[in-house]
Design a protein around this motif. Structure first.
Motif, PDB file in Angstrom:
ATOM      1  N   GLU A 190       0.864  -1.188   0.000  1.00  0.00           N
ATOM      2  CA  GLU A 190       0.000   0.000   0.000  1.00  0.00           C
ATOM      3  C   GLU A 190       0.899   1.236   0.000  1.00  0.00           C
ATOM      4  O   GLU A 190       1.924   1.259   0.679  1.00  0.00           O
ATOM      5  CB  GLU A 190      -0.899   0.041   1.247  1.00  0.00           C
ATOM      6  N   GLY A 191       0.497   2.268  -0.755  1.00  0.00           N
ATOM      7  CA  GLY A 191       1.223   3.522  -0.757  1.00  0.00           C
ATOM      8  C   GLY A 191       2.189   3.668  -1.917  1.00  0.00           C
ATOM      9  O   GLY A 191       3.214   4.349  -1.802  1.00  0.00           O
ATOM     10  N   HIS A 249       3.685   7.129  -3.326  1.00  0.00           N
ATOM     11  CA  HIS A 249       4.630   7.934  -2.555  1.00  0.00           C
ATOM     12  C   HIS A 249       6.067   7.455  -2.772  1.00  0.00           C
ATOM     13  O   HIS A 249       6.320   6.258  -2.869  1.00  0.00           O
ATOM     14  CB  HIS A 249       4.297   7.860  -1.062  1.00  0.00           C
ATOM     15  N   TYR A 271       4.064  -0.726   9.049  1.00  0.00           N
ATOM     16  CA  TYR A 271       3.435   0.498   8.583  1.00  0.00           C
ATOM     17  C   TYR A 271       4.452   1.642   8.549  1.00  0.00           C
ATOM     18  O   TYR A 271       5.422   1.672   9.314  1.00  0.00           O
ATOM     19  CB  TYR A 271       2.292   0.910   9.509  1.00  0.00           C
ATOM     20  N   PHE A 311       3.087   9.254   8.177  1.00  0.00           N
ATOM     21  CA  PHE A 311       3.559  10.529   7.645  1.00  0.00           C
ATOM     22  C   PHE A 311       3.013  11.670   8.496  1.00  0.00           C
ATOM     23  O   PHE A 311       1.875  11.612   8.976  1.00  0.00           O
ATOM     24  CB  PHE A 311       3.101  10.702   6.194  1.00  0.00           C
ATOM     25  N   GLU A 336       8.644  11.012   8.122  1.00  0.00           N
ATOM     26  CA  GLU A 336       8.074   9.668   8.058  1.00  0.00           C
ATOM     27  C   GLU A 336       8.512   8.898   9.297  1.00  0.00           C
ATOM     28  O   GLU A 336       9.684   8.940   9.674  1.00  0.00           O
ATOM     29  CB  GLU A 336       8.532   8.935   6.794  1.00  0.00           C
ATOM     30  N   LYS A 350      -0.450  10.169   9.925  1.00  0.00           N
ATOM     31  CA  LYS A 350      -1.325   9.437   9.011  1.00  0.00           C
ATOM     32  C   LYS A 350      -0.602   8.208   8.476  1.00  0.00           C
ATOM     33  O   LYS A 350       0.493   8.317   7.921  1.00  0.00           O
ATOM     34  CB  LYS A 350      -1.744  10.344   7.846  1.00  0.00           C
ATOM     35  N   ARG A 351      -1.214   7.047   8.640  1.00  0.00           N
ATOM     36  CA  ARG A 351      -0.631   5.835   8.074  1.00  0.00           C
ATOM     37  C   ARG A 351      -0.804   5.870   6.558  1.00  0.00           C
ATOM     38  O   ARG A 351      -1.915   6.037   6.055  1.00  0.00           O
ATOM     39  CB  ARG A 351      -1.330   4.599   8.647  1.00  0.00           C
ATOM     40  N   TYR A 352       0.296   5.729   5.812  1.00  0.00           N
ATOM     41  CA  TYR A 352       0.179   5.886   4.367  1.00  0.00           C
ATOM     42  C   TYR A 352       0.912   4.827   3.555  1.00  0.00           C
ATOM     43  O   TYR A 352       0.820   4.839   2.333  1.00  0.00           O
ATOM     44  CB  TYR A 352       0.603   7.293   3.963  1.00  0.00           C
ATOM     45  N   LYS A 353       1.618   3.921   4.206  1.00  0.00           N
ATOM     46  CA  LYS A 353       2.263   2.816   3.501  1.00  0.00           C
ATOM     47  C   LYS A 353       2.173   1.543   4.337  1.00  0.00           C
ATOM     48  O   LYS A 353       2.156   1.609   5.579  1.00  0.00           O
ATOM     49  CB  LYS A 353       3.743   3.113   3.227  1.00  0.00           C
TER      50      LYS A 353
END
Length: 423
Positions: free
Chosen positions: A137-138, A141, A168, A171, A364, A385-388
């Motif tokens: 996921e992500g 980025h 995880y 960011f 990060e 914010k969880r982004y990957k």
């Protein structure tokens, strides 16, 4: 299409250089350091490969390289975790199911021949984050320093594999304040020793940090200070003290505790790459009980150098240390007997204060185990914010499902508790 075991120097070079061709038109991938790959391929040297048996394979279509994989057995980690596992790493392939499945099938075949029960990957040969997990996921980025990147189609190769572990990345724009409701809750927790009148005067993070330091922290015998990276012996001892106590045997992760020599090397690396305010230690009556560090995001420079530190790339890298304004929080450890005392929150607040002072913006936090609920709560609490997501995939090598003990070894009970608590 055929799978070839890497044996010659020409094949080693092809293995090393394949990702440059694969990601040639992609700006999100960052080259690894060429000298480190040469150590691994030509000399079998890395933290993990030093204690492993391992083999490297190329996928060839006619005379063209279309994929690669390494598979090995970390005998020391298996003994420590009471597991019978093989691992794979350096998995890369073109967008072709035949290629991806052929490479993974070869890894499975190799591991079965060695009598292993489970194959997992991607595992990092450095015992760090740089090759750990497949990005799932992500993808939109760019990667941060010493974090992996791969194309989205990679996850289609693992449709029939288990999700063994997940990590995880979070960011945060540190110029944005901590959300008011969470700041007020943090204030209630960290200022419980103050009167209502004194607490009412605290309106920002810096005041909150100072109030916690003066109202509780110093009075209880704690100090927080920049780690003196010029004092190699003391800093290495402090890191070793914290790491050796903070990585329990029942941890679900397969990380081995760092030995003193590795802590010494880490201090040397930090001295070169970190501005001093970004490596903080917490001490209790003079003894190290916590550590945190943020690495500048060197990836834009590493991309320009194409991963080549020598002969002159290291000058460009290190001269940029004070110009970079993005960072990656890589370490935050507090020894168990001093946890739940607000120290982790203090380290985050103090790092945010120092980062702002240095002009940083984007940060990060990576990588955090999906099963480390305490750190995830802290990250979300301060507005990250969880982004990957990075996934370590796994596969049973025998004709039955494995028990939790066979899959996670000494971490089985930790995972059992997690699965029971999960909604």
């Amino acid at each position: 299409m055929r799978i070839v075991e890497v044996k010659t120097n020409r094949e080693r070079a092809a293995f090393r250089d394949f990702p440059y061709k694969l990601y040639k038109k992609n700006d999100q991938w960052c080259p690894y350091f060429v000298h480190e790959m040469n150590h691994i391929l030509y000399h079998g040297r890395s933290i993990v490969y030093d204690r492993s048996q391992a083999t490297f394979f190329l996928a060839m279509r006619d005379k063209e390289v279309v994929g690669r994989i390494s598979v090995g057995i970390d005998e020391e980690a298996n003994a420590h975790k009471r597991q019978q596992h093989a691992f794979f790493s350096f998995f890369d392939a073109i967008d072709d199911q035949e290629v991806g499945h052929a490479l993974l099938s070869k890894a499975v075949e190799w591991a079965k021949e060695k009598g292993m029960l489970y194959l997992k990957g991607s595992v990092s040969p450095t015992n760090g984050d740089d090759f750990r997990g497949i990005l799932t996921e992500g993808f939109q980025h760019s990667s941060y320093f010493l974090m992996p990147f791969n194309f989205e189609y990679y996850k289609t190769f693992f449709r029939e594999w288990d999700r063994y572990l997940e990590y995880y990345a979070f960011f945060q724009d540190i110029n944005q304040p901590i959300p008011p409701s969470r700041f007020n809750l943090m204030k209630r927790i960290l200022t419980e020793n103050l009167s209502d009148k004194e607490a009412a005067l605290i309106t920002d993070e810096r005041q909150l940090t100072r109030a916690f330091l003066d109202g509780f922290f110093y009075k209880e015998g704690y100090t927080i200070e920049e780690v003196n990276l010029n004092d190699l012996s003391k800093s290495a001892c402090d890191l070793y003290e914290v790491f050796s106590k903070s990585i329990p045997d029942d941890w679900e992760e397969d990380l081995m505790p760092f030995d003193y020599a590795q802590c010494e090397q880490l201090v040397k690396d930090f001295k070169l790459t970190l501005p001093p305010p970004l490596c903080l230690g917490v001490y209790y009556k003079g003894k190290a009980v916590g550590i945190s560090a943020v690495l500048p995001n060197y990836n834009p420079i590493v991309r320009k150098m194409k991963g080549r530190l020598f002969p002159f790339g290291w000058i460009s890298l290190l001269s940029s240390k004070n110009r970079i304004k993005e960072g990656r929080a890589v370490i935050l450890f507090v020894v168990p007997e001093h946890q739940n005392r607000g120290i982790s929150a203090l380290l985050v607040l103090k790092l945010r204060e120092n980062l702002k002072r240095l002009g940083y913006g984007k940060i990060e936090f990576s990588s955090i185990s999906a099963y480390n609920t305490q750190m995830i709560r802290l990250a979300e609490f301060i507005g990250c914010k969880r982004y990957k997501t990075y996934t370590v995939f796994g596969k049973s090598l025998i004709d039955r499902p494995l028990t939790l003990e066979e899959t996670y070894g000494t971490g089985a009970e930790t995972m059992r508790r997690f699965f029971k608590q999960r909604p």
